[in-house]
Scaffold this active site. Structure first.
Site, PDB file in Angstrom:
ATOM      1  N   ARG A  91       1.924   8.881  -2.646  1.00  0.00           N
ATOM      2  CA  ARG A  91       2.357   7.600  -2.053  1.00  0.00           C
ATOM      3  C   ARG A  91       2.676   7.855  -0.587  1.00  0.00           C
ATOM      4  NH1 ARG A  91       6.825   3.075  -3.669  1.00  0.00           N
ATOM      5  NH2 ARG A  91       5.085   2.570  -5.049  1.00  0.00           N
ATOM      6  N   HIS A 120      -2.764  -0.597  -3.474  1.00  0.00           N
ATOM      7  CA  HIS A 120      -1.780  -0.194  -4.492  1.00  0.00           C
ATOM      8  C   HIS A 120      -2.460  -0.319  -5.874  1.00  0.00           C
ATOM      9  CE1 HIS A 120       1.901   0.836  -6.249  1.00  0.00           C
ATOM     10  NE2 HIS A 120       2.640  -0.214  -5.998  1.00  0.00           N
ATOM     11  N   GLN A 128      -0.655  -0.455  -9.417  1.00  0.00           N
ATOM     12  CA  GLN A 128       0.051  -1.737  -9.602  1.00  0.00           C
ATOM     13  C   GLN A 128      -0.891  -2.802 -10.175  1.00  0.00           C
ATOM     14  OE1 GLN A 128       3.499  -2.614  -8.580  1.00  0.00           O
ATOM     15  NE2 GLN A 128       2.958  -4.383  -9.808  1.00  0.00           N
ATOM     16  N   ASP A 151       5.211 -10.868  -2.684  1.00  0.00           N
ATOM     17  CA  ASP A 151       5.671  -9.516  -2.369  1.00  0.00           C
ATOM     18  C   ASP A 151       6.611  -9.634  -1.167  1.00  0.00           C
ATOM     19  OD1 ASP A 151       5.841  -6.738  -1.980  1.00  0.00           O
ATOM     20  OD2 ASP A 151       3.874  -6.562  -1.024  1.00  0.00           O
ATOM     21  N   CYS A 155       5.539  -7.579  -7.531  1.00  0.00           N
ATOM     22  CA  CYS A 155       5.417  -6.152  -7.812  1.00  0.00           C
ATOM     23  C   CYS A 155       6.785  -5.465  -7.829  1.00  0.00           C
ATOM     24  CB  CYS A 155       4.515  -5.478  -6.779  1.00  0.00           C
ATOM     25  SG  CYS A 155       5.003  -5.815  -5.075  1.00  0.00           S
ATOM     26  N   ARG A 188       3.894  -0.855 -15.653  1.00  0.00           N
ATOM     27  CA  ARG A 188       3.540   0.194 -14.697  1.00  0.00           C
ATOM     28  C   ARG A 188       3.418   1.536 -15.424  1.00  0.00           C
ATOM     29  NH1 ARG A 188       4.609   0.013  -9.544  1.00  0.00           N
ATOM     30  NH2 ARG A 188       2.915   1.529  -9.545  1.00  0.00           N
TER      31      ARG A 188
HETATM   32  N1  NVA Z   1       3.965  -4.270   0.122  1.00  0.00           N
HETATM   33  C1  NVA Z   1       5.055  -3.497  -0.431  1.00  0.00           C
HETATM   34  C2  NVA Z   1       4.767  -3.158  -1.864  1.00  0.00           C
HETATM   35  C3  NVA Z   1       5.882  -2.421  -2.571  1.00  0.00           C
HETATM   36  C4  NVA Z   1       5.547  -2.086  -3.989  1.00  0.00           C
HETATM   37  C5  NVA Z   1       5.254  -2.241   0.408  1.00  0.00           C
HETATM   38  O1  NVA Z   1       4.254  -1.609   0.769  1.00  0.00           O
HETATM   39  O2  NVA Z   1       6.401  -1.908   0.718  1.00  0.00           O
HETATM   40  N1   CP Z   2       6.081  -1.898  -7.417  1.00  0.00           N
HETATM   41  C1   CP Z   2       6.360  -0.664  -6.953  1.00  0.00           C
HETATM   42  O1   CP Z   2       5.481   0.088  -6.536  1.00  0.00           O
HETATM   43  O2   CP Z   2       7.666  -0.311  -7.038  1.00  0.00           O
HETATM   44  P1   CP Z   2       8.316   1.020  -6.426  1.00  0.00           P
HETATM   45  O3   CP Z   2       8.239   0.898  -4.932  1.00  0.00           O
HETATM   46  O4   CP Z   2       9.732   1.008  -6.930  1.00  0.00           O
HETATM   47  O5   CP Z   2       7.547   2.198  -6.914  1.00  0.00           O
END
Ligand code: NVA
Ligand code: CP
Length: 335
Positions: free
Chosen positions: A107, A134, A137, A230, A271, A316
């Site tokens: 990540r 993602h 997800q 989101d 999400c 998830r």
């Molecule tokens: N768009 C958000 C998704 C988090 C799961 C981010 O990248 O922070």
């Molecule tokens: N939806 C998601 O990716 O959550 P986290 O950032 O907690 O992993």
């Protein structure tokens, strides 16, 4: 379906049948988990590395629990605790980890980083979120939609908010591949990038789905089956973005008016994490600064649709388990 050895970097790389296979495997693994079955024999003795250059609750926990359920060991590398990118290149890191681990989750920031990791690792690499995509997800979102509606093809899916980042891009891809009618509902400057839209339109043509970009909230959400949103400022984006995003995206907040305009059976999805009240540090800070009580979704909507939202969060884990299992050689028929 043989997915052994494949990387999982974006759903652009997978056919609709392969995506459906991941969903079938996820559903089967979920059923096993619910029935208390012990599956630790499936991948016993294997180990996975979990690299997080951005924070996480769901994705990290999902990878850890899923790996342990399959008999694997896990090593978590947190945003500050490794040499990655600071003292050691991505390629060198991939070479090292590939010699110790059977799979690597990443990540972080640009998609090019996870791609470079995959090119050099020699073991499957799984994208746990980048700026652009993602993909794990997406499987949870589609599994949840399938649980609520039975059939994915033909569902009307509306994404509200910043539609040109990881969530908007990825949802457009998966909907186009699986035959859903996808609408990005946002101001024009937040529409997904033209090249990706064109690619998705071509996939939608084959699957019987469609892709629409719409600025008008009531037009976009009329009769929607799934309304998704989101956060307005994503991880890694500068704090200065808040003022502009709040001004641009407040008209795209998911309110009860939006949900009442959707289909009678509609569900709301997010999400997570979500700013639906002021019970978080950032939520409180921004709420006081800008004078509001919620952001991308009202607390009323969030509470009313909490069940599907948290079902999706649970999914998830089942779907990430399927991604690791399939790419490490476990087949649905052997469960
Ligand atoms: N768009 C958000 C998704 C988090 C799961 C981010 O990248 O922070
Ligand atoms: N939806 C998601 O990716 O959550 P986290 O950032 O907690 O992993």
């Amino acid at each position: 379906m043989d997915l052994k050895g494949r990387h999982f970097l974006t759903l652009k790389d997978f056919t609709p049948d392969e995506i459906r296979y991941f969903l079938d495997l996820s559903a089967a693994l979920k059923e096993k988990k619910k029935s208390g079955a012990d599956l630790t024999h499936l991948l016993r003795g294997k180990n996975v590395a979990l690299i997080f250059e951005k924070t996480s609750t769901r994705t990290r926990c999902a990878f850890e629990v899923a790996a342990h359920d399959l008999g694997m060991g896990t090593t978590y590398l947190d945003p500050s605790g490794s040499q990655i990118g600071k003292k050691e290149s991505i390629a060198d890191t991939a070479n090292v980890l590939g010699r110790m681990f059977d799979g690597i989750e990443y990540r972080g920031f640009g998609q090019s980083i996870v791609e470079e990791l995959a090119e050099n690792a020699g073991v499957p690499v799984w994208n746990g979120l980048t700026n652009e995509y993602h993909p794990t997800q997406m499987l949870a979102d589609m599994l949840t939609a399938r649980e609520y509606f039975g059939e994915l093809k033909g569902l009307k899916f509306v994404y509200m908010g910043d539609a040109r980042y990881n969530m908007g891009n990825s949802l457009m891809i998966v909907c186009a591949k699986l035959g859903l009618h996808f609408t990005a509902c946002a101001p024009k400057k937040y529409f997904p990038e033209g090249g990706l839209v064109a690619q998705c339109e071509a996939w939608a043509k084959e699957s019987g789905g469609s892709v629409t970009l719409e600025e008008d909230v009531m037009k976009a959400t009329k009769g929607a089956d799934i309304v998704y949103t989101d956060v307005w400022v994503s991880m890694g984006e500068p704090d200065e973005m808040w003022t502009e995003r709040i001004a641009d995206l407040t008209p795209y907040k998911v309110t009860m008016d939006v949900m009442n305009n959707a289909s009678e059976k509609a569900i709301f999805q997010h999400c997570l994490p979500a700013f639906h009240d002021l019970k978080t540090k950032i939520g409180k800070e921004k709420g006081e600064q800008f004078g509001f009580e919620d952001m991308e979704v009202t607390d009323e909507v969030f509470q009313k649709y909490a069940k599907p939202v948290f079902d999706e969060a649970e999914n998830r884990m089942h779907t990430i388990k399927a991604v690791m299992a399939a790419t490490l050689g476990v087949e649905l028929e052997t469960l």
